[in-house]
Design a protein around this motif. Structure first.
Motif, mmCIF file in Angstrom:
data_model
loop_
_atom_site.group_PDB
_atom_site.id
_atom_site.type_symbol
_atom_site.label_atom_id
_atom_site.label_comp_id
_atom_site.label_asym_id
_atom_site.label_seq_id
_atom_site.Cartn_x
_atom_site.Cartn_y
_atom_site.Cartn_z
ATOM 1 N N THR A 47 0.820 -1.211 0.000
ATOM 2 C CA THR A 47 0.000 0.000 0.000
ATOM 3 C C THR A 47 0.849 1.255 0.000
ATOM 4 O O THR A 47 0.389 2.322 -0.373
ATOM 5 N N ASP A 48 2.107 1.112 0.481
ATOM 6 C CA ASP A 48 3.001 2.265 0.503
ATOM 7 C C ASP A 48 3.971 2.175 -0.657
ATOM 8 O O ASP A 48 4.809 1.293 -0.696
ATOM 9 N N THR A 50 7.123 2.953 -3.024
ATOM 10 C CA THR A 50 8.508 3.352 -2.803
ATOM 11 C C THR A 50 8.930 4.316 -3.899
ATOM 12 O O THR A 50 8.810 4.023 -5.071
ATOM 13 N N GLN A 68 12.134 3.963 1.539
ATOM 14 C CA GLN A 68 10.712 3.632 1.586
ATOM 15 C C GLN A 68 9.938 4.884 1.976
ATOM 16 O O GLN A 68 10.327 5.605 2.904
ATOM 17 N N ARG A 69 8.843 5.151 1.253
ATOM 18 C CA ARG A 69 8.064 6.353 1.509
ATOM 19 C C ARG A 69 6.606 5.987 1.736
ATOM 20 O O ARG A 69 6.051 5.114 1.058
ATOM 21 N N ASN A 70 5.982 6.640 2.716
ATOM 22 C CA ASN A 70 4.534 6.523 2.904
ATOM 23 C C ASN A 70 3.988 7.882 3.313
ATOM 24 O O ASN A 70 4.703 8.887 3.250
ATOM 25 N N SER A 71 2.750 7.932 3.728
ATOM 26 C CA SER A 71 2.121 9.221 4.025
ATOM 27 C C SER A 71 2.766 9.953 5.193
ATOM 28 O O SER A 71 2.588 11.161 5.356
ATOM 29 N N TYR A 166 4.557 1.977 8.835
ATOM 30 C CA TYR A 166 4.779 0.794 7.994
ATOM 31 C C TYR A 166 4.613 -0.484 8.801
ATOM 32 O O TYR A 166 3.925 -1.424 8.373
ATOM 33 N N SER A 169 1.029 -1.194 9.621
ATOM 34 C CA SER A 169 0.242 -1.705 8.493
ATOM 35 C C SER A 169 0.403 -3.211 8.322
ATOM 36 O O SER A 169 -0.459 -3.865 7.734
#
Length: 447
Positions: A47-48, A50, A68-71, A166, A169
């Motif tokens: 869902t996240d 990169t 790694q990138r998420n909200s 992360y 999740s």
């Protein structure tokens, strides 16, 4: 904590030093053999997403780390995918499929391998207080016919929220948390970090599979240490080569913070990775051991413990976990072993005394007093137990007096047992009083 935060924040610039971005084919350092990875096209989509628009320091490339990138922001992630036929020490990872059902003895609920999340942290210090930060969170799980190890690392405090998001999740997919002292350390540390970052402490309520406690129950006196690295070497056939001790991990992390060069962290990643594999092997070992007698006969998968004390301790743990039949197999071995140590004999005798199995308890005490190396407080304890049995159970005061006299003579004849401290004086006085009481009882009986 503020000093650590300042040092970490100063590195936000240095961590973006010139270097090449790391693609999906980056080199992965793996123990013992080459680890296969899925092609990018077949890797499951998370869902996240990169994004590697930030240029990473070139030192991350040989470690196999990606951005790694998420909200919530960014952090670093390393992922290693093991085929299930991978052998780590004496076990292959695919054994977890057969062994997992035995782990149901921990909580009385069925366990499937895909329900287990393995967790191991590398932290900046000890304890579970707010000042102890997990700079690396290692998790592992079975998925898509593979054993997947993921290691998340933060380069500064601002990345912790993204890392925790992360990890959060991932949690709902699992029912069990497998650790080594995770019930009192790893998971409470994570709960504290969730709270410190505005997330709920009740974010996930796993059933714990903490393998430190059975390890101590079984190997407390058999092994010189119950540290994971020692247990895996002595009982799982795992030999670490050039391993970075976990105690050095904080120092190496602070070195990275000070210098901005990721190279010192390569050994920390490797150490944590092996910890995750060893956790899986411990799950396999205890799962095999806990199969019911109907599922697996006479320790068909695992070798029998060879040392009498380990046989007794293993049996006591199995009995506690509800496998009395398997425990009795081991107890019988101890009774029939000529060279069993007095400590093992007394341990099993204490169990039988509590259970009311006086016949075997007496045989074990007699075996202890006839031991060729009869000396010390353990031998005295065996004599006293026999004296109490004959006095209170059989009302045979003459035999009870004989055993008490021998215990007193043994105590007086051993200089190590005549220390002038209060405890030793009280023990000697107790033996003398017991002897006098039995002399009176025996005299009345024959008077």
């Amino acid at each position: 904590m503020s000093g650590l935060r300042d040092r970490m924040n100063r590195l936000r610039g240095t961590s973006a030093a010139a270097g090449n971005g790391i693609g999906t084919d980056a080199a992965i350092s793996s123990p013992e053999e080459t680890v296969k990875r899925l092609d990018p096209a077949t890797e499951p989509v998370t869902t996240d997403e990169t994004e590697e628009d930030e240029i990473l320091h070139t030192g991350w490339q040989p470690i196999g780390v990606k951005l790694q990138r998420n909200s919530e922001g960014t952090f670093l992630l390393r992922q290693i995918r093991y085929p299930l036929d991978y052998k780590h020490g004496t076990h292959r990872l695919n054994e977890l499929g057969a062994a997992a059902s035995g782990l149901s003895a921990f909580h009385g609920e069925p366990v499937e391998p895909e329900q287990v999340l393995f967790l191991d942290l590398e932290t900046t210090g000890l304890g579970i207080g707010a000042g102890n930060v997990p700079f690396m969170v290692g998790i592992a799980y079975m998925q898509y016919g593979q054993f997947i190890v993921e290691q998340a690392l933060i380069r500064h405090p601002a990345e912790e929220r993204a890392m925790l998001a992360y990890i959060e999740s991932k949690l709902p997919a699992y029912r069990y948390l497998a650790t080594y002292n995770g019930r009192t350390f790893d998971w409470p540390v994570m709960q504290n970090r969730f709270i410190m970052n505005g997330r709920s402490r009740k974010i996930w309520e796993p059933l714990h599979l903490d393998f430190l406690h059975p390890s101590r129950s079984i190997w407390k006196n058999t092994l010189t240490s119950c540290k994971l690295s020692h247990v895996e070497e002595e009982r799982l056939g795992i030999e670490r080569v050039d391993d970075v001790p976990g105690s050095l991990a904080p120092q190496l992390y602070f070195q990275y913070l000070a210098e901005g060069d990721p190279e010192p962290l390569a050994g920390v990643f490797r150490h944590n990775e092996i910890d995750m594999l060893s956790l899986a092997c411990l799950a396999i070992r205890f799962g095999h051991l806990l199969h019911s007698d109907e599922q697996q006969g006479a320790f068909g998968v695992l070798p029998l413990p060879s040392e009498p004390e380990e046989q007794v301790r293993t049996g006591l743990w199995l009995e506690k976990m509800g496998l009395s039949g398997r425990a009795e197999q081991l107890f019988a071995l101890v009774l029939n072993t000529e060279s069993a140590a007095i400590s093992a004999l007394l341990m099993l005798a204490a169990r039988d005394k509590k259970a009311g199995n006086w016949q075997r308890a007496v045989l074990l005490w007699q075996k202890a007093v006839e031991h060729p190396y009869t000396y010390g407080s353990s031998a005295i304890a065996a004599y006293i137990e026999l004296a109490m049995f004959y006095e209170h159970k059989l009302k045979d005061y003459v035999s009870a007096l004989q055993y008490t006299t021998e215990a007193l003579e043994l105590a007086l004849g051993n200089p190590l047992l005549q220390r002038r401290d209060a405890k030793k004086r009280a023990e000697l006085d107790g033996l003398r009083n017991r002897k006098e009481r039995l002399q009176r009882k025996a005299g009345r009986m024959h008077g």
